[in-house]
Enzyme design. Sequence first.
Site, mmCIF file in Angstrom:
data_model
loop_
_atom_site.group_PDB
_atom_site.id
_atom_site.type_symbol
_atom_site.label_atom_id
_atom_site.label_comp_id
_atom_site.label_asym_id
_atom_site.label_seq_id
_atom_site.Cartn_x
_atom_site.Cartn_y
_atom_site.Cartn_z
ATOM 1 N N THR A 98 -11.365 -1.920 -5.203
ATOM 2 C CA THR A 98 -11.180 -3.299 -5.656
ATOM 3 C C THR A 98 -9.829 -3.843 -5.191
ATOM 4 O O THR A 98 -9.719 -4.992 -4.764
ATOM 5 C CB THR A 98 -11.285 -3.367 -7.193
ATOM 6 N N HIS A 147 -10.172 -4.782 -1.714
ATOM 7 C CA HIS A 147 -10.873 -6.075 -1.593
ATOM 8 C C HIS A 147 -9.910 -7.231 -1.848
ATOM 9 O O HIS A 147 -9.976 -8.263 -1.185
ATOM 10 C CB HIS A 147 -12.045 -6.149 -2.570
HETATM 11 ZN ZN LIG Z 1 -10.537 0.569 -9.720
#
Ligand SMILES: [Zn+2]
Length: 345
Positions: free
Chosen positions: A44, A47
Amino acid sequence: MNKKQMRGAMFLEPGKIEVQEVNIPEIKENEVLVKVKYCGICGTDMHIYNGVYSKDKLPLIAGHEFSGTIEAVGKNVNRFKGGEKVVADINFSCGTCFYCRQDQPLMCEQMEQLGIHIDGAFAEYVAIPEHMIYEIPDEMDFKDAALLEPISCVVRSAKKYNIKFAESVVIIGDGAIALIHVQMAKICGAAPIIVVGLDDKRMEKAKELGTDYVIKSGEGMYDEVKSLTEGRGGDVVIESVGLPVTYEQTFKLVRPGGRIVAFGLAKEDCMVGYKPFEVIIKELSMVGTVAGAKNDLAESITLVKHNRFNLEDYKTTVVQLEDIAQAFERLKTDRSVLKILVDME
Ligand SMILES: [Zn+2]
Ligand SMILES: [Zn+2]
Protein backbone atom coordinates in the site's frame (compact mmCIF):
# COMPACT_ATOMS: atom_id res chain seq x y z
CA MET A 1 9.12 15.39 26.97
CA ASN A 2 10.84 18.63 26.04
CA LYS A 3 11.31 17.90 22.39
CA LYS A 4 8.85 19.68 20.11
CA GLN A 5 10.10 18.45 16.76
CA MET A 6 10.70 15.06 15.23
CA ARG A 7 11.88 13.53 11.99
CA GLY A 8 9.22 12.26 9.64
CA ALA A 9 9.18 10.96 6.07
CA MET A 10 6.96 13.30 4.09
CA PHE A 11 5.50 11.89 0.88
CA LEU A 12 5.38 15.13 -1.07
CA GLU A 13 4.20 13.91 -4.46
CA PRO A 14 4.36 10.61 -6.35
CA GLY A 15 7.98 9.42 -6.40
CA LYS A 16 9.18 12.04 -3.91
CA ILE A 17 9.86 11.40 -0.22
CA GLU A 18 11.74 13.83 2.00
CA VAL A 19 12.74 13.30 5.63
CA GLN A 20 11.79 16.55 7.36
CA GLU A 21 11.75 18.09 10.81
CA VAL A 22 8.06 18.37 11.70
CA ASN A 23 6.09 19.05 14.85
CA ILE A 24 5.51 16.13 17.19
CA PRO A 25 1.75 15.45 17.06
CA GLU A 26 -0.16 16.99 19.96
CA ILE A 27 -2.26 14.37 21.69
CA LYS A 28 -5.90 14.94 22.54
CA GLU A 29 -7.41 13.92 25.89
CA ASN A 30 -8.24 10.42 24.68
CA GLU A 31 -5.04 9.80 22.74
CA VAL A 32 -1.60 8.40 23.45
CA LEU A 33 1.70 9.36 21.89
CA VAL A 34 3.63 6.37 20.63
CA LYS A 35 7.38 6.46 20.09
CA VAL A 36 7.78 4.38 16.96
CA LYS A 37 10.37 1.62 16.97
CA TYR A 38 9.94 -0.05 13.57
CA CYS A 39 7.59 0.63 10.67
CA GLY A 40 7.41 -1.78 7.74
CA ILE A 41 7.05 -0.76 4.10
CA CYS A 42 4.07 -2.46 2.50
CA GLY A 43 2.48 -2.70 -0.94
CA THR A 44 0.00 0.00 0.00
CA ASP A 45 2.88 2.37 0.77
CA MET A 46 4.34 1.54 -2.64
CA HIS A 47 0.97 2.37 -4.22
CA ILE A 48 1.00 5.73 -2.41
CA TYR A 49 4.60 6.31 -3.50
CA ASN A 50 3.73 5.45 -7.09
CA GLY A 51 0.73 7.77 -7.06
CA VAL A 52 -1.91 5.10 -7.65
CA TYR A 53 -3.49 5.24 -4.18
CA SER A 54 -4.44 8.05 -1.78
CA LYS A 55 -2.93 10.64 -4.13
CA ASP A 56 -5.37 13.32 -2.96
CA LYS A 57 -3.99 13.02 0.61
CA LEU A 58 -0.45 14.13 -0.26
CA PRO A 59 1.65 15.57 1.28
CA LEU A 60 1.41 12.85 3.90
CA ILE A 61 3.60 10.97 6.37
CA ALA A 62 2.79 7.39 5.31
CA GLY A 63 3.50 4.24 7.34
CA HIS A 64 0.99 1.97 9.11
CA GLU A 65 2.83 -1.27 9.99
CA PHE A 66 4.48 -0.17 13.19
CA SER A 67 5.44 -1.10 16.72
CA GLY A 68 6.60 1.15 19.53
CA THR A 69 6.24 2.25 23.14
CA ILE A 70 3.85 4.68 24.76
CA GLU A 71 5.66 7.93 25.43
CA ALA A 72 2.84 10.10 26.81
CA VAL A 73 -0.87 9.76 27.55
CA GLY A 74 -3.76 12.23 27.25
CA LYS A 75 -5.70 13.46 30.27
CA ASN A 76 -8.57 10.97 29.96
CA VAL A 77 -6.45 7.90 29.20
CA ASN A 78 -6.77 5.31 31.97
CA ARG A 79 -5.53 2.09 30.45
CA PHE A 80 -1.90 3.15 30.00
CA LYS A 81 0.71 4.97 32.05
CA GLY A 82 3.56 5.17 29.57
CA GLY A 83 6.32 2.72 28.68
CA GLU A 84 3.99 -0.05 27.44
CA LYS A 85 4.96 -1.92 24.26
CA VAL A 86 2.18 -1.49 21.72
CA VAL A 87 0.81 -1.74 18.21
CA ALA A 88 -2.39 -0.17 16.86
CA ASP A 89 -5.49 -0.88 14.87
CA ILE A 90 -4.89 1.71 12.16
CA ASN A 91 -8.52 1.92 11.01
CA PHE A 92 -9.92 4.85 12.94
CA SER A 93 -13.72 4.56 12.82
CA CYS A 94 -16.40 6.75 14.41
CA GLY A 95 -18.05 3.98 16.44
CA THR A 96 -21.60 5.31 15.97
CA CYS A 97 -22.57 5.28 12.27
CA PHE A 98 -24.68 2.56 10.61
CA TYR A 99 -21.61 0.50 9.66
CA CYS A 100 -19.93 0.82 13.04
CA ARG A 101 -23.17 -0.34 14.66
CA GLN A 102 -23.13 -3.39 12.37
CA ASP A 103 -19.58 -4.11 13.53
CA GLN A 104 -18.25 -3.23 10.08
CA PRO A 105 -15.78 -0.51 11.12
CA LEU A 106 -13.89 -0.77 7.84
CA MET A 107 -16.99 0.56 6.06
CA CYS A 108 -17.33 3.47 8.51
CA GLU A 109 -18.46 6.64 6.75
CA GLN A 110 -15.75 8.59 8.52
CA MET A 111 -13.01 5.99 8.44
CA GLU A 112 -9.48 7.32 8.43
CA GLN A 113 -6.56 4.96 8.09
CA LEU A 114 -3.32 5.91 9.75
CA GLY A 115 -0.55 6.53 7.23
CA ILE A 116 -3.01 6.29 4.33
CA HIS A 117 -5.52 9.09 4.95
CA ILE A 118 -3.83 10.81 7.90
CA ASP A 119 -0.19 11.15 8.97
CA GLY A 120 1.32 7.82 9.97
CA ALA A 121 4.29 6.07 11.44
CA PHE A 122 7.25 6.72 9.15
CA ALA A 123 8.11 9.22 11.87
CA GLU A 124 9.53 9.20 15.37
CA TYR A 125 6.15 9.70 17.02
CA VAL A 126 2.52 9.10 16.19
CA ALA A 127 -0.71 10.00 18.04
CA ILE A 128 -3.29 7.21 18.43
CA PRO A 129 -6.72 7.14 20.13
CA GLU A 130 -6.49 5.01 23.28
CA HIS A 131 -9.13 2.51 22.14
CA MET A 132 -7.15 1.69 18.98
CA ILE A 133 -4.07 0.66 20.97
CA TYR A 134 -3.21 -3.03 21.54
CA GLU A 135 -0.58 -3.95 24.06
CA ILE A 136 1.92 -6.63 23.04
CA PRO A 137 3.65 -9.09 25.38
CA ASP A 138 6.89 -7.88 26.91
CA GLU A 139 8.85 -10.71 25.36
CA MET A 140 7.64 -9.94 21.83
CA ASP A 141 10.29 -8.62 19.47
CA PHE A 142 9.52 -5.11 18.09
CA LYS A 143 10.30 -6.39 14.60
CA ASP A 144 7.75 -9.20 14.89
CA ALA A 145 5.29 -6.68 16.28
CA ALA A 146 5.74 -4.40 13.25
CA LEU A 147 4.45 -7.32 11.15
CA LEU A 148 1.23 -7.72 13.13
CA GLU A 149 -0.77 -5.28 11.01
CA PRO A 150 -0.21 -7.11 7.71
CA ILE A 151 -0.77 -10.41 9.52
CA SER A 152 -4.09 -9.09 10.84
CA CYS A 153 -5.21 -8.45 7.25
CA VAL A 154 -4.54 -12.10 6.43
CA VAL A 155 -6.21 -13.31 9.63
CA ARG A 156 -9.32 -11.34 8.72
CA SER A 157 -9.43 -12.74 5.21
CA ALA A 158 -9.07 -16.31 6.54
CA LYS A 159 -12.08 -15.71 8.77
CA LYS A 160 -14.05 -14.20 5.89
CA TYR A 161 -13.44 -17.11 3.54
CA ASN A 162 -14.05 -19.48 6.42
CA ILE A 163 -11.53 -22.12 5.53
CA LYS A 164 -11.98 -25.61 6.89
CA PHE A 165 -9.29 -28.21 7.46
CA ALA A 166 -8.46 -30.49 4.53
CA GLU A 167 -9.72 -27.90 2.04
CA SER A 168 -7.43 -27.03 -0.84
CA VAL A 169 -6.21 -23.44 -1.05
CA VAL A 170 -4.69 -21.92 -4.17
CA ILE A 171 -2.80 -18.68 -3.59
CA ILE A 172 -2.05 -16.57 -6.65
CA GLY A 173 1.07 -14.51 -5.97
CA ASP A 174 4.50 -14.93 -4.41
CA GLY A 175 4.78 -11.60 -2.59
CA ALA A 176 5.36 -11.02 1.12
CA ILE A 177 1.65 -11.17 1.95
CA ALA A 178 1.03 -14.19 -0.27
CA LEU A 179 3.56 -16.08 1.85
CA ILE A 180 1.69 -15.00 4.99
CA HIS A 181 -1.46 -16.45 3.37
CA VAL A 182 0.46 -19.70 2.95
CA GLN A 183 1.27 -19.80 6.65
CA MET A 184 -2.28 -18.85 7.61
CA ALA A 185 -3.73 -21.60 5.42
CA LYS A 186 -1.38 -24.03 7.13
CA ILE A 187 -2.53 -22.86 10.57
CA CYS A 188 -6.13 -23.45 9.46
CA GLY A 189 -5.33 -27.01 8.37
CA ALA A 190 -5.73 -26.48 4.63
CA ALA A 191 -4.46 -29.24 2.35
CA PRO A 192 -3.05 -29.06 -0.16
CA ILE A 193 -1.71 -25.51 -0.24
CA ILE A 194 -0.76 -24.48 -3.76
CA VAL A 195 1.06 -21.31 -4.77
CA VAL A 196 0.93 -19.99 -8.32
CA GLY A 197 3.79 -17.56 -8.86
CA LEU A 198 6.53 -16.32 -11.14
CA ASP A 199 9.75 -15.88 -9.18
CA ASP A 200 11.81 -19.04 -8.59
CA LYS A 201 13.39 -17.83 -5.36
CA ARG A 202 10.05 -16.77 -3.93
CA MET A 203 8.55 -20.13 -4.86
CA GLU A 204 11.40 -21.81 -3.01
CA LYS A 205 10.59 -19.63 -0.02
CA ALA A 206 6.91 -20.50 -0.35
CA LYS A 207 7.84 -24.17 -0.05
CA GLU A 208 9.98 -23.55 3.02
CA LEU A 209 7.03 -21.81 4.64
CA GLY A 210 4.58 -24.65 4.16
CA THR A 211 3.40 -24.71 0.54
CA ASP A 212 2.77 -28.23 -0.71
CA TYR A 213 3.03 -27.42 -4.42
CA VAL A 214 4.36 -24.43 -6.32
CA ILE A 215 3.27 -23.89 -9.89
CA LYS A 216 4.68 -21.49 -12.43
CA SER A 217 2.04 -19.06 -13.65
CA GLY A 218 1.05 -19.80 -17.24
CA GLU A 219 -1.41 -21.69 -19.41
CA GLY A 220 -0.43 -25.06 -17.93
CA MET A 221 -1.40 -24.06 -14.40
CA TYR A 222 -5.11 -24.80 -14.77
CA ASP A 223 -4.50 -28.46 -15.54
CA GLU A 224 -1.82 -28.67 -12.86
CA VAL A 225 -4.13 -27.31 -10.17
CA LYS A 226 -6.88 -29.68 -11.31
CA SER A 227 -4.56 -32.67 -11.15
CA LEU A 228 -3.55 -31.72 -7.59
CA THR A 229 -7.19 -31.39 -6.50
CA GLU A 230 -8.69 -34.61 -7.85
CA GLY A 231 -9.76 -32.90 -11.04
CA ARG A 232 -11.84 -30.19 -9.36
CA GLY A 233 -9.86 -26.96 -8.81
CA GLY A 234 -9.22 -25.15 -5.53
CA ASP A 235 -11.84 -25.09 -2.79
CA VAL A 236 -10.56 -21.60 -2.06
CA VAL A 237 -8.58 -19.37 -4.44
CA ILE A 238 -6.88 -16.29 -3.00
CA GLU A 239 -5.84 -13.50 -5.34
CA SER A 240 -2.84 -11.79 -3.76
CA VAL A 241 -1.44 -9.84 -6.71
CA GLY A 242 -3.97 -7.17 -7.72
CA LEU A 243 -3.91 -7.37 -11.53
CA PRO A 244 -6.82 -7.91 -13.94
CA VAL A 245 -5.16 -10.99 -15.45
CA THR A 246 -4.72 -12.70 -12.08
CA TYR A 247 -8.27 -11.85 -11.03
CA GLU A 248 -9.50 -13.49 -14.23
CA GLN A 249 -7.44 -16.57 -13.41
CA THR A 250 -9.32 -17.06 -10.13
CA PHE A 251 -12.48 -18.03 -12.02
CA LYS A 252 -10.61 -20.79 -13.84
CA LEU A 253 -8.72 -22.08 -10.80
CA VAL A 254 -11.64 -22.39 -8.38
CA ARG A 255 -13.71 -25.56 -8.18
CA PRO A 256 -17.47 -25.57 -8.78
CA GLY A 257 -19.05 -24.40 -5.52
CA GLY A 258 -15.76 -22.86 -4.38
CA ARG A 259 -14.82 -19.46 -2.99
CA ILE A 260 -12.68 -16.69 -4.48
CA VAL A 261 -10.95 -14.25 -2.15
CA ALA A 262 -10.29 -10.75 -3.53
CA PHE A 263 -7.26 -9.63 -1.54
CA GLY A 264 -4.61 -8.15 -3.85
CA LEU A 265 -5.26 -4.42 -4.13
CA ALA A 266 -6.25 -3.71 -7.73
CA LYS A 267 -6.18 -0.24 -9.20
CA GLU A 268 -9.40 1.68 -8.72
CA ASP A 269 -10.36 1.54 -12.39
CA CYS A 270 -9.30 -2.08 -12.93
CA MET A 271 -12.02 -4.08 -14.71
CA VAL A 272 -12.21 -7.84 -15.03
CA GLY A 273 -14.35 -9.98 -17.34
CA TYR A 274 -16.20 -13.02 -16.03
CA LYS A 275 -19.08 -15.17 -17.19
CA PRO A 276 -22.16 -14.76 -15.01
CA PHE A 277 -23.41 -18.07 -16.46
CA GLU A 278 -20.41 -19.82 -14.96
CA VAL A 279 -20.84 -18.14 -11.59
CA ILE A 280 -24.47 -19.26 -11.53
CA ILE A 281 -23.98 -22.80 -12.77
CA LYS A 282 -20.97 -23.34 -10.49
CA GLU A 283 -22.46 -21.42 -7.55
CA LEU A 284 -19.24 -19.50 -7.07
CA SER A 285 -18.81 -16.90 -4.38
CA MET A 286 -16.33 -14.08 -4.03
CA VAL A 287 -15.43 -12.27 -0.87
CA GLY A 288 -13.48 -9.05 -0.63
CA THR A 289 -11.24 -8.22 2.28
CA VAL A 290 -9.53 -4.89 2.77
CA ALA A 291 -7.68 -4.72 6.10
CA GLY A 292 -7.40 -6.17 9.58
CA ALA A 293 -9.36 -4.50 12.37
CA LYS A 294 -10.11 -4.95 16.04
CA ASN A 295 -10.09 -8.61 17.03
CA ASP A 296 -8.15 -9.54 13.89
CA LEU A 297 -5.23 -7.69 15.45
CA ALA A 298 -5.73 -9.20 18.90
CA GLU A 299 -5.80 -12.69 17.37
CA SER A 300 -2.66 -11.92 15.37
CA ILE A 301 -0.87 -10.97 18.59
CA THR A 302 -1.85 -14.33 20.09
CA LEU A 303 -0.71 -16.28 17.03
CA VAL A 304 2.63 -14.47 16.81
CA LYS A 305 3.17 -14.76 20.56
CA HIS A 306 2.86 -18.51 20.19
CA ASN A 307 5.17 -18.63 17.18
CA ARG A 308 2.58 -19.73 14.65
CA PHE A 309 4.29 -17.72 11.89
CA ASN A 310 7.85 -17.97 10.63
CA LEU A 311 8.78 -14.31 10.23
CA GLU A 312 12.56 -14.63 10.02
CA ASP A 313 12.80 -13.61 6.37
CA TYR A 314 10.65 -10.57 7.01
CA LYS A 315 13.12 -9.11 9.49
CA THR A 316 16.45 -9.33 7.71
CA THR A 317 16.38 -5.95 5.98
CA VAL A 318 16.32 -2.92 8.25
CA VAL A 319 17.06 0.63 7.08
CA GLN A 320 17.31 3.93 8.92
CA LEU A 321 14.63 6.59 8.39
CA GLU A 322 17.18 8.74 6.51
CA ASP A 323 17.42 6.02 3.86
CA ILE A 324 13.70 5.49 3.35
CA ALA A 325 13.59 7.05 -0.14
CA GLN A 326 16.25 4.61 -1.40
CA ALA A 327 14.34 1.74 0.23
CA PHE A 328 11.22 2.62 -1.79
CA GLU A 329 13.26 2.80 -4.98
CA ARG A 330 14.82 -0.56 -4.18
CA LEU A 331 11.46 -2.23 -3.62
CA LYS A 332 10.33 -1.20 -7.10
CA THR A 333 12.55 -3.80 -8.69
CA ASP A 334 14.31 -5.90 -6.04
CA ARG A 335 12.33 -9.07 -5.36
CA SER A 336 15.05 -10.61 -3.22
CA VAL A 337 13.74 -8.83 -0.14
CA LEU A 338 10.38 -9.81 1.38
CA LYS A 339 10.01 -6.81 3.66
CA ILE A 340 11.94 -3.69 4.59
CA LEU A 341 11.57 -2.44 8.14
CA VAL A 342 12.40 1.20 8.83
CA ASP A 343 14.17 1.75 12.14
CA MET A 344 13.04 5.04 13.68
CA GLU A 345 15.71 5.35 16.31
ZN1 LIG B 1 0.23 -2.65 4.98
ZN1 LIG C 1 -18.56 4.79 11.80
